[in-house]
Write a protein that holds these residues in place. Structure first.
Motif, PDB file in Angstrom:
ATOM      1  N   ALA A 221       0.834  -1.203   0.000  1.00 14.59           N
ATOM      2  CA  ALA A 221       0.000   0.000   0.000  1.00 14.59           C
ATOM      3  C   ALA A 221       0.866   1.249   0.000  1.00 14.59           C
ATOM      4  O   ALA A 221       0.587   2.211  -0.730  1.00 14.59           O
ATOM      5  N   TYR A 249      -0.224   7.002   3.942  1.00 20.01           N
ATOM      6  CA  TYR A 249      -1.117   5.864   4.184  1.00 20.01           C
ATOM      7  C   TYR A 249      -1.507   5.785   5.655  1.00 20.01           C
ATOM      8  O   TYR A 249      -2.686   5.634   5.999  1.00 20.01           O
ATOM      9  N   THR A 273      -7.635  -0.467   5.174  1.00 18.37           N
ATOM     10  CA  THR A 273      -6.451  -0.794   4.371  1.00 18.37           C
ATOM     11  C   THR A 273      -6.838  -1.246   2.970  1.00 18.37           C
ATOM     12  O   THR A 273      -6.284  -0.784   1.970  1.00 18.37           O
ATOM     13  N   ALA A 274      -7.813  -2.158   2.897  1.00 23.55           N
ATOM     14  CA  ALA A 274      -8.244  -2.678   1.598  1.00 23.55           C
ATOM     15  C   ALA A 274      -8.809  -1.565   0.715  1.00 23.55           C
ATOM     16  O   ALA A 274      -8.519  -1.496  -0.488  1.00 23.55           O
ATOM     17  N   VAL A 275      -9.608  -0.680   1.313  1.00 24.51           N
ATOM     18  CA  VAL A 275     -10.203   0.419   0.544  1.00 24.51           C
ATOM     19  C   VAL A 275      -9.125   1.364   0.026  1.00 24.51           C
ATOM     20  O   VAL A 275      -9.137   1.783  -1.141  1.00 24.51           O
ATOM     21  N   VAL A 277      -5.892   0.771  -0.529  1.00 22.94           N
ATOM     22  CA  VAL A 277      -5.104   0.123  -1.580  1.00 22.94           C
ATOM     23  C   VAL A 277      -5.883   0.070  -2.887  1.00 22.94           C
ATOM     24  O   VAL A 277      -5.346   0.323  -3.967  1.00 22.94           O
ATOM     25  N   ALA A 278      -7.177  -0.255  -2.802  1.00 25.13           N
ATOM     26  CA  ALA A 278      -8.013  -0.304  -4.003  1.00 25.13           C
ATOM     27  C   ALA A 278      -8.082   1.068  -4.673  1.00 25.13           C
ATOM     28  O   ALA A 278      -7.966   1.178  -5.905  1.00 25.13           O
ATOM     29  N   VAL A 279      -8.247   2.117  -3.870  1.00 28.62           N
ATOM     30  CA  VAL A 279      -8.299   3.481  -4.421  1.00 28.62           C
ATOM     31  C   VAL A 279      -6.971   3.838  -5.082  1.00 28.62           C
ATOM     32  O   VAL A 279      -6.929   4.428  -6.167  1.00 28.62           O
ATOM     33  N   LEU A 281      -4.875   1.857  -6.443  1.00 23.85           N
ATOM     34  CA  LEU A 281      -4.731   1.104  -7.680  1.00 23.85           C
ATOM     35  C   LEU A 281      -5.644   1.632  -8.779  1.00 23.85           C
ATOM     36  O   LEU A 281      -5.292   1.599  -9.967  1.00 23.85           O
ATOM     37  N   ILE A 282      -6.815   2.109  -8.385  1.00 25.69           N
ATOM     38  CA  ILE A 282      -7.797   2.567  -9.372  1.00 25.69           C
ATOM     39  C   ILE A 282      -7.445   3.950  -9.929  1.00 25.69           C
ATOM     40  O   ILE A 282      -7.646   4.224 -11.117  1.00 25.69           O
ATOM     41  N   ARG A 285      -5.376   4.277 -13.190  1.00 24.25           N
ATOM     42  CA  ARG A 285      -6.131   3.825 -14.358  1.00 24.25           C
ATOM     43  C   ARG A 285      -7.163   4.874 -14.779  1.00 24.25           C
ATOM     44  O   ARG A 285      -7.386   5.090 -15.973  1.00 24.25           O
TER      45      ARG A 285
END
Length: 299
Positions: A221, A249, A273-275, A277-279, A281-282, A285
């Motif tokens: 992350a 972070y 944490t998951a949210v 990291v997803a943000v 990564l998104i 893109r």
């Protein structure tokens, strides 16, 4: 967010910046997905805490933690290079084994060092509050590590290691001992994680066998957030981005858990944490998709 909570988040972010630097070396430089860090982080904490309780010098205990982490990384590298076990599986095997090793090292699930002298003890009498001394000390350590890593990766050996990660076959054709560089790189990566574990134990006053759970996610992350927020060119810029990403972070996590309006609790840490990291990564893109129509119109 209170002042103590803010500096506490910065402190943890700086500690995990060492993890991010280790993850950067394995994932980005060597292209080696290494999950050993989930075991080498608590290993570093366990070795440092156990030696400090036994009366060892805290600096020597921290160096021993680095050596222990490097040894754990070397085991993963040997399983992969020498015995041809898939890198991901090799690191998982080492990580699982380290759980038992950490219990053996400490002799129990956790060791408290609140009443022991640590590397921070000499700096507590300088007139600054403890919640400021700790992040300042860790910041100095992290800056020193970043400077040394940047110099190392720009050296002949470091360039050969980077070539190994980019294209091992081409590197071998140029006379590079790729196996040697892989051994050293994974050992160095986990040595940094072991140092992070040692600092974590000494800044928080304990070592626990469960502290390594999710370490790889936190490290990734930090790397992803840093590359997204601070897309600097060059290896030195990438290392700085890892440190900045780790701090941002932890600040984002602390803010999310401290915001009463959101209603999150400490037990929601993995969800946050998951949210995040997803943000992280998104976002790149989305930027690429937003820029592509503009590029087409310009043509």
């Amino acid at each position: 967010m209170t002042e103590i909570a803010f500096f506490g988040a910065v402190e943890i972010g700086l500690v995990y910046a060492l993890v991010a630097l280790g993850v950067f070396l394995s994932f980005r430089v060597l292209d080696f997905p290494d999950l050993t860090v989930d075991g080498s982080f608590p290993l570093g904490a366990a070795v440092a805490a156990t030696l400090i309780v036994a009366g060892a010098n805290p600096w020597l205990a921290s160096l021993a933690a680095v050596a222990a982490g490097a040894a754990a990384g070397l085991v993963t590298a040997v399983l992969n290079v020498r015995f041809r076990i898939l890198h991901l599986l090799a690191s998982i095997l080492t990580m699982i084994a380290l759980f038992s090793v950490n219990l053996r090292v400490m002799g129990k699930p956790n060791v408290a060092i609140l009443m022991q002298d640590t590397v921070l003890t000499p700096f507590y009498g300088l007139g600054l509050p403890e919640h400021i001394v700790r992040p300042l000390f860790v910041a100095v350590v992290v800056l020193a590590v970043v400077a040394l890593l940047a110099r190392f990766l720009a050296s002949e050996f470091g360039l050969a290691m980077r070539a190994t990660g980019v294209n091992a076959r081409m590197a071998r054709a140029q006379g590079v001992e790729t196996d040697t560089h892989l051994y050293f790189g994974i050992a160095l990566s986990n040595g940094l994680v072991g140092l992070a574990g040692a600092l974590f134990a000494q800044t928080n006053g304990f070592a626990d066998v469960t502290t390594g759970i999710g370490t790889i996610v936190v490290g990734l992350a930090a790397v992803i957030v840093g590359e997204t927020v601070l897309p600097l060119r060059g290896m030195a810029g990438a290392l700085v981005a890892c440190v900045v990403g780790s701090i941002l972070y932890r600040l984002a996590v602390q803010f999310a858990l401290s915001a009463d309006a959101i209603g999150l609790q400490a037990s929601d840490l993995n969800l946050v944490t998951a949210v995040l990291v997803a943000v992280a990564l998104i976002l790149p893109r989305m930027k690429m998709r937003a820029a592509s129509p503009v590029a087409k119109v310009a043509k």
